[in-house]
Design a protein around this motif. Structure first.
Motif, short mmCIF file in Angstrom:
data_model
loop_
_atom_site.label_atom_id
_atom_site.label_comp_id
_atom_site.label_asym_id
_atom_site.label_seq_id
_atom_site.Cartn_x
_atom_site.Cartn_y
_atom_site.Cartn_z
N SER A 69 1.06 -1.21 -0.07
CA SER A 69 0.11 0.00 0.05
C SER A 69 1.02 1.37 -0.14
CB SER A 69 -0.99 -0.20 1.24
OG SER A 69 -1.74 1.02 1.34
N PHE B 115 -6.87 -0.25 4.99
CA PHE B 115 -5.63 -1.09 5.20
C PHE B 115 -6.12 -2.05 6.59
CE2 PHE B 115 -1.79 -2.67 7.06
CZ PHE B 115 -0.94 -2.80 6.23
N ASP C 261 4.09 3.71 2.01
CA ASP C 261 4.87 2.97 3.01
C ASP C 261 3.71 2.29 3.99
OD1 ASP C 261 3.44 5.47 4.10
OD2 ASP C 261 5.27 6.34 4.76
N ASN C 262 2.79 1.80 3.61
CA ASN C 262 1.89 0.91 4.30
C ASN C 262 1.36 1.61 5.58
OD1 ASN C 262 2.06 -1.32 2.40
ND2 ASN C 262 4.17 -1.99 3.46
N ARG C 263 0.65 2.53 5.34
CA ARG C 263 0.20 3.07 6.60
C ARG C 263 -1.00 2.45 6.83
NH1 ARG C 263 2.83 8.12 8.65
NH2 ARG C 263 4.43 8.58 7.28
N LEU C 264 -1.42 2.51 8.17
CA LEU C 264 -2.43 1.94 8.78
C LEU C 264 -3.74 2.59 8.77
CD1 LEU C 264 -0.76 0.23 11.97
CD2 LEU C 264 -0.81 -0.72 9.43
N GLY D 189 3.49 0.67 12.94
CA GLY D 189 3.88 -0.37 12.27
C GLY D 189 4.76 -1.49 13.16
N TYR E 276 8.28 -2.09 6.20
CA TYR E 276 7.29 -2.82 6.60
C TYR E 276 5.98 -2.18 6.78
CZ TYR E 276 5.02 -6.00 9.67
OH TYR E 276 3.93 -7.18 10.25
N SER E 277 6.07 -1.27 7.88
CA SER E 277 4.87 -0.41 7.83
C SER E 277 5.45 1.01 8.56
CB SER E 277 3.78 -0.92 8.59
OG SER E 277 2.90 0.08 8.79
N ASN E 278 5.12 2.02 8.06
CA ASN E 278 5.43 3.43 8.64
C ASN E 278 4.44 3.84 9.77
OD1 ASN E 278 7.30 5.22 9.18
ND2 ASN E 278 6.81 6.55 7.34
N SER F 67 6.11 -6.96 3.69
CA SER F 67 5.70 -6.08 2.86
C SER F 67 6.18 -6.04 1.56
CB SER F 67 6.47 -4.69 3.60
OG SER F 67 6.26 -3.52 2.71
#
Length: 276
Positions: free
Chosen positions: A38, A48, A41-44, A124, A78-80, A72
């Protein structure tokens, strides 16, 4: 290593976040690898969180018990963590999106492994901490860090609680009060992760600990729920007074205003006495 793709769950776009997908593959029998991508930076975000919960549900209710691994598709992250502005402006974000995701991992009825292959910052890292095991890639990519101190955000009890339970006191202090950045080697030495390596290290950990077999036991999720009952209770609280970051920030602002008022009145009294 050949993998079979089982399913894909879309991640819906939201405001500045373009969305993406979570792809489930099987790098080994009954090992379910969830790769979330996503950008950037794969924000939650709420979509998501929902997509990742859906992926866990699909595995539990549609496939044989085994082990769930997350990683990721974006090598740098991995996740920010959270988009804090979005989180604070979204009604019910904490109790309806973030906390249910963390709780699902914490009590999931199969073993879970976070394969951290990039930066795991703030939310993350908390996501990874709610897994049963963590493996940090040893290729020099990324840091694990609780950096709320750096941008002036409080840590609500459901977030700080899991770090308190799963790390030693001096590590907890370094993470939270120093915002120390741990690379793979340092994270292993501190006990934040269980191994360093790539997917082969994850599969080795799963094999050595017989995790696939553990995932077939009906009591696995119940035992986790009891083991982490303090964190589960915090994650279950709906709209707790004083517990969300917004509430903590408002309370601290009111405390400072009260203190400044007190100090002003004290100085005025001292000034009046000095004139007598």
């Amino acid at each position: 290593m050949a993998s079979t793709e089982l399913f894909t769950v879309p991640i819906a776009a939201l405001k500045s976040h373009p969305g993406g997908s979570i792809v489930c593959t099987t790098p080994a029998p009954k090992v379910y690898l969830l790769t979330f991508t996503s950008p950037a930076d794969n924000r939650l975000t709420p979509p998501f969180c929902r997509a990742l919960i859906d992926a866990l549900d699909i595995i539990e209710f549609g496939h044989e018990p085994g082990v769930v691994v997350t990683t990721s598709g974006i090598q740098k992250f991995y996740s920010n963590g959270l988009d804090l502005g979005l989180a604070m402006s979204t009604l019910g974000y904490w109790e309806d999106s973030l906390y249910p995701l963390y709780r699902r991992f914490l009590t999931y009825p199969m073993p879970t492994v976070a394969m951290i292959n990039g930066h795991a910052f703030a939310g993350g890292l908390f996501l990874a901490m709610h897994h049963d095991y963590r493996v940090f890639t040893g290729s020099g990519r990324g840091f694990a860090c609780v950096n709320e101190l750096e941008f002036g955000a409080p840590l609500p009890p459901p977030l700080s609680g899991i770090v308190r339970i799963k790390t030693a006191p001096h590590v907890y202090r370094s993470l939270v009060l120093e915002a120390k950045r741990f690379n793979a080697k340092a994270a292993l030495e501190a006990g934040i992760v269980d191994a360093v390596g790539e997917l082969d290290a994850v599969l080795k950990l799963i094999e050595e600990r017989a995790l696939v077999t553990k995932g077939t036991k009906s009591s696995y999720g119940w035992l986790k729920q009891e083991m982490y009952k303090e964190s589960v209770a915090l994650l279950d609280v709906k709209s707790p007074a004083g517990d969300t970051p917004e509430q903590l920030i408002r309370a601290n602002k009111a405390r400072k205003e009260s203190g400044q008022k007190w100090l002003k009145e004290l100085r005025e009294k001292q000034s009046q006495k000095a004139k007598l």
